[in-house]
Design an enzyme around this catalytic site. Sequence first.
Site, PDB file in Angstrom:
ATOM      1  CD  GLU A   1      13.182   3.648   8.290  1.00 36.40           C
ATOM      2  OE1 GLU A   1      13.082   4.557   9.150  1.00 36.40           O
ATOM      3  OE2 GLU A   1      13.203   3.844   7.070  1.00 36.40           O
TER       4      GLU A   1
ATOM      5  CE  LYS B   1      -1.943   2.417   3.294  1.00 38.59           C
ATOM      6  NZ  LYS B   1      -1.718   3.757   2.706  1.00 38.59           N
TER       7      LYS B   1
END
Length: 502
Positions: free
Chosen positions: A267, A191
């Site tokens: 992250e 996405k």
Amino acid sequence: MAGKATLSFPTGEKSTISTGLFIDNKFVPALDGKTFGVVNPSTGEEIAQVSEASAKDIDVAVKSARKAFKEVWGEKTPASQRGKILMRLADLVEQNNDELARIESLDNGKPFSISSTFDVPSVAANIRYFAGWADKNHGKTIEVDTQSDFHYTRHEPIGVCGQIIPWNFPLLMFAWKIAPALATGNTVVLKTAEQTPLSALKMCELIAEAGVPPGVLNVVSGFGPVAGAAIASHMDIDKVAFTGSTLVGRNIMKAAASSNLKKVTLELGGKSPTIVCDDADLDNAVSWATCGILMNSGQVCCAGSRLFVQDTIYDKFMEKLQEKFTMIKGMTKDGFAKDSFQGPQVSQLQFDRIMEHIETGKKEGATLRQGGNRHGDKGYFIEPTIFENVPVDAKINREEIFGPVLVVNKWKDEEELIARANDTLYGLAAAVHTTHIRKGIEIAHKLQAGTVWINQHNMLNPQVPFGGFKASGIGRELGEYALANYTNVKAVHLALGRQPPI
Ligand code: ADP
């Protein structure tokens, strides 16, 4: 039929892209027909409508990825063949460099001079690097005490991977995610960020052209709380990889834990220290410190947002820094202007968040040395901004601002400096500026960060791992280390004449 959009660039060129969801190598409309608007952050004007994925569309994409994993990719395509297809994709990225860069700059606002020479070439380099790993990620044979057995490991693909990426480096984050996943034999549902879906849609055309089989890489546009959340909690996704805010990272981990305990790599944010010692090459340090915070309009997770300058050079350094910031203010422009260095913030929401941080900083008693205002009269531009004399517990000293706002501190004692630099929830990156190499290395080893630069900032390479200590993330991207995010290690024990115990 899924839609198309024609993008018009300030340079006079045009590009037509498909705006549907890319599932099974075809562009399709969302099942409920919904679309949403994409805005040019330099003007605030809408430039395209793209399909908006719901949880039902995510289901369709996951089915396609599962089928491709079982039938054509995974262990069904020889690893060297996977590498060859990815090499072709890297070549196609290079052949389409300028068009991809134009789309990136229109959608995200970053200077074309940078997207065309850094972002897109880095996309090709990353894909090519992981393509090279496809047939080289082997297990080990392992010696044990008893010689009557033989042991070895296999690095097997995990399965269907959900990947959710941010808007600050839309194409580069796309490459960081898909390249190791596909090279190691996984299939993907990715996405894009709702602010910047356009360059990935152009990439989808190249993916089909490169010969990636249908279903191996599915790309959807859509919003985080709907399509993103559906990926994080999906029962048939084996792993989720996310880059974005720490807040959303926590939600992804919770969703993974309360669904099928899919594997998670994250992250996340940072509040990275930049340390300047009195023996540093001052002009060099000023330039790197400026790039460290103002590159990509401060929208970089490893931005050097907390600067620590040694007291003996403080005044001289700050004068030079102020000069550099003034120069960048003159280069704060639409990304298609020739001498643009700092583009707009990506959206009204980001603009508002940063301006709120600036107001909070003023109220918290920090000294605003420079900037602090909107720049220009349209789009989401903010002046390069410097705060000094910032209280230790001020929000601007603690929270990630993700904009062109630098917080400067003075330091005297090295031990105290290290404690202050490490006094943060985060641990993504840090930088040290000194001409004394031993001092640089000693400080680098004491900093709690996944990446430490000595005499530079924000420089990353496909070969070198990147990721966070502490609340900055889990797992490593880039380099050989990234392969571990996308493989299950299987240990095989083979009896060589060993007798059963009973
Ligand atoms: P920012 O606040 O800077 O926009 P986010 O972390 O919200 O950063 O966004 C990064 C990515 O995470 C985007 O693709 C966004 O759509 C997605 N996202 C946002 N909220 C969620 C959520 N609740 N679940 C999954 N993904 C999300």
